[in-house]
Design a protein around this motif. Structure first.
Motif, short mmCIF file in Angstrom:
data_model
loop_
_atom_site.label_atom_id
_atom_site.label_comp_id
_atom_site.label_asym_id
_atom_site.label_seq_id
_atom_site.Cartn_x
_atom_site.Cartn_y
_atom_site.Cartn_z
N THR A 72 0.67 -1.25 0.00
CA THR A 72 -0.01 -0.05 0.03
C THR A 72 0.86 1.31 0.10
OG1 THR A 72 -0.27 -0.08 2.36
CG2 THR A 72 -1.77 -1.32 1.19
N ASP A 73 1.90 1.28 0.61
CA ASP A 73 2.79 2.58 0.62
C ASP A 73 4.27 2.27 -0.13
OD1 ASP A 73 4.53 4.50 1.30
OD2 ASP A 73 4.34 4.18 3.59
N PHE A 74 4.07 3.29 -1.07
CA PHE A 74 5.04 3.14 -2.26
C PHE A 74 5.83 4.58 -2.20
CE2 PHE A 74 1.90 -0.02 -3.70
CZ PHE A 74 2.82 -1.07 -4.33
N THR A 75 5.74 4.89 -0.99
CA THR A 75 6.92 6.27 -0.88
C THR A 75 8.26 5.81 -1.15
OG1 THR A 75 5.36 7.32 0.72
CG2 THR A 75 7.40 7.79 0.79
N ILE A 76 9.16 6.75 -1.91
CA ILE A 76 10.43 6.31 -2.16
C ILE A 76 11.26 7.48 -1.72
CG2 ILE A 76 9.82 5.05 -4.04
CD1 ILE A 76 10.54 7.32 -6.00
N HIS A 77 12.68 7.38 -1.58
CA HIS A 77 13.62 8.25 -1.25
C HIS A 77 14.65 8.11 -2.34
CE1 HIS A 77 11.96 8.60 2.63
NE2 HIS A 77 12.39 7.27 3.00
N ILE A 78 14.94 9.53 -2.57
CA ILE A 78 15.91 9.54 -3.87
C ILE A 78 17.16 10.36 -3.23
CG2 ILE A 78 16.67 10.61 -6.16
CD1 ILE A 78 13.69 10.41 -6.76
N ARG A 79 18.18 9.62 -3.01
CA ARG A 79 19.34 10.21 -2.25
C ARG A 79 20.21 10.98 -3.06
NH1 ARG A 79 20.71 4.87 -2.04
NH2 ARG A 79 22.70 4.24 -2.81
N ASP A 80 21.17 11.90 -2.61
CA ASP A 80 22.13 12.69 -3.43
C ASP A 80 21.60 13.39 -4.53
OD1 ASP A 80 24.04 11.57 -1.66
OD2 ASP A 80 24.39 9.82 -2.89
N VAL A 81 20.69 13.95 -4.45
CA VAL A 81 20.07 14.69 -5.52
C VAL A 81 21.06 15.71 -6.26
CG1 VAL A 81 18.39 16.45 -6.08
CG2 VAL A 81 17.82 14.79 -4.41
N VAL A 82 20.68 15.42 -7.59
CA VAL A 82 21.40 16.25 -8.61
C VAL A 82 20.72 17.30 -9.18
CG1 VAL A 82 23.14 14.48 -9.08
CG2 VAL A 82 21.27 14.57 -10.40
N PRO A 83 21.17 18.34 -9.86
CA PRO A 83 20.13 19.25 -10.68
C PRO A 83 19.53 18.73 -11.65
CG PRO A 83 22.39 20.37 -10.47
CD PRO A 83 22.57 18.82 -9.93
N GLU A 84 19.74 17.63 -12.41
CA GLU A 84 19.07 16.97 -13.34
C GLU A 84 17.75 16.19 -12.91
OE1 GLU A 84 22.76 17.92 -14.58
OE2 GLU A 84 22.31 16.72 -13.02
N ASP A 85 17.77 16.09 -11.39
CA ASP A 85 16.45 15.39 -10.76
C ASP A 85 15.42 16.31 -10.99
OD1 ASP A 85 17.88 13.23 -10.23
OD2 ASP A 85 18.43 13.62 -8.38
N ALA A 86 15.44 17.46 -11.22
CA ALA A 86 14.37 18.59 -11.19
C ALA A 86 13.36 17.79 -12.38
CB ALA A 86 14.75 19.76 -11.58
N GLY A 87 12.02 18.16 -12.04
CA GLY A 87 10.90 17.68 -12.96
C GLY A 87 9.68 17.26 -11.99
N THR A 88 8.94 16.86 -12.83
CA THR A 88 7.55 16.19 -12.38
C THR A 88 7.46 14.80 -12.20
OG1 THR A 88 6.40 18.10 -13.24
CG2 THR A 88 4.82 16.39 -12.34
#
Length: 233
Positions: A72-88
């Motif tokens: 039921t819970d599909f929350t995710i973590h994206i670590r070490d964010v980079v500028p290219e991670d911007a978006g929808t």
């Protein structure tokens, strides 16, 4: 925020998220009810521009589930964010069919903005305090410099005064020329001393008291001595 179809709900409630480079991005997604057989994935973009960020079968190096194994819970973590991670980002439920996985429900999307740097309140306060200390130090240094310059301008200057030799009897005194031809014998040591030590400002010649008359032969000269006063700088 919720899409309901045939007893199935997919909830992606987040508003736009701002994250700094190097931090961890958290994207929330929850599903309820019985849905068709098929995986839940996270996609970036839409339509032909969709990029799979996470699915339940293929590992992604920087992406992890908040609750492993949950249905039921599909929350995710994206670590070490980079500028290219911007978006929808979209949480999407797929329906498995013979031709592959078909999209069944899609969340409303979460827009992500990435900043190069992020100043937390503690860092801002530290920068402000450091700036004030530097400014205060500069003002103190400027004040001390101006005070020192002012003291130098007001300091009295001493210039050597011409040495005068005076000699005379106990009742009179006379000025003695300082030329080599008429220099008084007692002035010679003073003239030499004035050349060696510029600290001497003036010298007075004082006559000795007259010797008893019975011990002085006729024509004897009056004995004299010199006292020197030195004004130290």
């Amino acid at each position: 925020d919720a899409q309901v179809a045939q007893g199935f709900e997919l909830w992606q409630p987040q508003d736009p998220v701002t994250v700094a480079v190097g931090e961890t991005l958290t994207l929330t997604c929850t599903v309820f009810g019985d849905g068709p057989a098929g995986p839940v994935k996270w996609l970036k973009g839409r339509d032909s521009g969709d990029e799979t960020i996470y699915d339940q079968t293929n590992p992604f190096p920087r992406v992890t589930r908040a609750v492993n194994g949950s249905n039921t819970d599909f929350t995710i973590h994206i670590r070490d964010v980079v500028p290219e991670d911007a978006g929808t980002y979209y949480c999407v439920k797929f329906h498995r069919v013979l031709r592959g996985d078909m999209e069944f429900r899609r969340g409303k999307g979460t827009e992500v903005f990435v900043h190069e740097t992020a100043l937390i309140p503690g860092m801002v306060a530290a920068v402000v305090v450091l700036s004030l200390l530097l400014l205060l130090g500069l003002l103190v240094a400027l004040y001390m410099y101006r005070r020192k310059r002012k003291g130098q301008n007001q300091a009295p200057s001493f210039s050597p005064l011409p040495l005068r030799c005076c000699a005379g009897t106990p009742s009179t005194s006379r000025s003695v020329p300082t030329t080599s031809s008429s220099l008084h014998p007692l002035c010679a040591p003073l003239q030499q001393s004035s050349k060696e030590d510029n600290e001497i400002h003036y010298a007075d010649l004082q006559p000795l008291p007259p010797a008893p008359r019975h011990s002085r032969s006729p024509g004897a000269a009056t004995a004299e001595y010199a006292s020197i006063k030195v004004a130290a700088k």
